[in-house]
Design a protein around this motif. Sequence first.
Motif, short mmCIF file in Angstrom:
data_model
loop_
_atom_site.label_atom_id
_atom_site.label_comp_id
_atom_site.label_asym_id
_atom_site.label_seq_id
_atom_site.Cartn_x
_atom_site.Cartn_y
_atom_site.Cartn_z
N GLY A 303 10.07 1.76 6.92
CA GLY A 303 9.17 0.63 7.08
C GLY A 303 9.03 -0.15 5.79
O GLY A 303 9.61 0.20 4.76
N ARG A 304 8.25 -1.24 5.85
CA ARG A 304 7.98 -2.06 4.67
C ARG A 304 6.51 -2.41 4.65
O ARG A 304 5.88 -2.59 5.70
N THR A 305 5.94 -2.48 3.46
CA THR A 305 4.51 -2.75 3.36
C THR A 305 4.19 -4.14 3.89
O THR A 305 5.00 -5.07 3.82
N ALA A 306 3.00 -4.28 4.43
CA ALA A 306 2.53 -5.55 5.00
C ALA A 306 1.34 -6.06 4.19
O ALA A 306 0.52 -5.27 3.71
N GLU A 307 1.25 -7.38 4.06
CA GLU A 307 0.08 -8.00 3.45
C GLU A 307 -0.66 -8.90 4.44
O GLU A 307 -1.79 -9.29 4.20
N GLY A 308 -0.01 -9.22 5.54
CA GLY A 308 -0.63 -10.07 6.55
C GLY A 308 -0.14 -9.69 7.93
O GLY A 308 0.78 -8.89 8.10
N LEU A 309 -0.75 -10.30 8.93
CA LEU A 309 -0.43 -9.99 10.31
C LEU A 309 1.02 -10.32 10.64
O LEU A 309 1.68 -9.63 11.39
N PHE A 310 1.53 -11.41 10.04
CA PHE A 310 2.92 -11.82 10.29
C PHE A 310 3.82 -11.41 9.14
O PHE A 310 3.43 -11.53 7.97
#
Length: 509
Positions: A303-310
């Motif tokens: 996986g990859r880290t997320a900072e926002g919903l999109f």
Amino acid sequence: MSTATERGRSAWAARLVALIVVVTSAACGPAHQPDTTLRMALASAPRNLDPRLATDATSERINRLLYRRLVEFDGESLPTPSLASWEQLDRTHYRFTLGEQGRSFSDGTRLTAEDVAATYASILDPATNSPHRALLEIITAISAEDPDVVEFHLREPDPLFPAYLGIGILPAPMIRSGHRFQTQPVGSGTFDLHTWPEPGRLRLTRRRDAQPLEFITVKDPNVRVMKLLRGEVQMLQNDLSPELVAYLAAAPEVRVTRGPGANFSYLGFNLEAPDTGKPEVREALALALDRATILNHLFRGGGRTAEGLFPPDHWAANPDLMAYPHNPQRARTLLSAAGYSPDHPLHLTCKTSSDPFRVRLATVIQAQWRAVGVELKVQSYDWGTFFGDIQAGRFQVYGLTWVGVRTPDIFRYVFGSAAIPPDGANRGRYRSTAADQLIATARTEPDLARQAVLYRDLAALLHRDLPYIPLWYEDQIFAARTGLTGYRLAPDGNYDGLDWVDWHPGSAP
């Protein structure tokens, strides 16, 4: 944390040994006779095959196979023609013209503009109780001008309006007669319903070649893996621990495919609760999380880290959001300023599903938060109980994933002050005048580039307020028997790849 991790690995290894024994023993019995049916094992069963009503991910993915939609989406999540192309006659008037593809319902009748109008009119009817009604209430009138043309009139301008028309089209006469599409779907998709003999077994037929397809519900991931190894099913997608994925990847009779995911995982907070309602507490919890370590070790890099919903490649995403760093000292300082101490620690409860991997993930978060003085109690429930509690606001912290989100109208549905359940999915009771203003302004902005700027500003505001702690976008995983070819993984995990898949059992080892 490392001791707990080692214990978890040892326990998993013991289960794996037991699994191997079961598989080996089964292999000594009568040989499984291959047939022409393709079988896919699912972690959860579909609940509703009416696209106007379905809300669970499994139902929505299967409905994509059974029904056609007016629009699809491109790689940037902008709408593109599917059943119909469109033109904007003025700021509140759209004309959709049906093409020739996908216009044969499974009962043999032809899909027309009347069916399109009836489908959307029924969604707008309060008696239908469709969860899509709030999004489409901008429509004031729908008219079928001829068999190929349907027109929509809107209450106010909305440049993203075509993107809202991604719901499967149903036959108008059956809508009027009250047909139960929930269990007897009639659509114009690439598959037709064959039988649904029991809740955990759904059989479809692919139109182009009459290929039988069966979805089998198997909740236990170890049993799903066993069935794949024994050849009882040919396909699995997602809902597997990294250990099981690695084990399957080493099996000569199985091929594992990975792809980048776009489904947004997060931790949600109840902002009406005394503790989680404090911004400094939510920031401290974000700083106490080491997401990179969780992804690298628990998810094995999946996986990859997320900072926002999109994700960053979405047209409305904000790619400039700065991650909350793993900073335990700063987290302790914020908690101390909020009135917590070793003698008066912050006590929280996190609710999650009973899936073994999700429980293990919650215990890792529990350990990371304990390191800054937070005592987290993990409560796991069957899916129905868990999701019911979240919808009702009976939680302090929970973990979930938004699946298949394409349009930025999700911000209104999830973070708008007027979207408290049952009027939306603002389950954390987030209320922000600034967010409401950005949502309203963006929705009516006619220029897409300026609209994107507004949504980026909104994403930055949410990143500061932290009604959610963004976690990651998990990879999509597909495991199949050798001999199965043609499947295409989608970033949102849909099952559209079944349109192209072929099965050649004779080529299996």
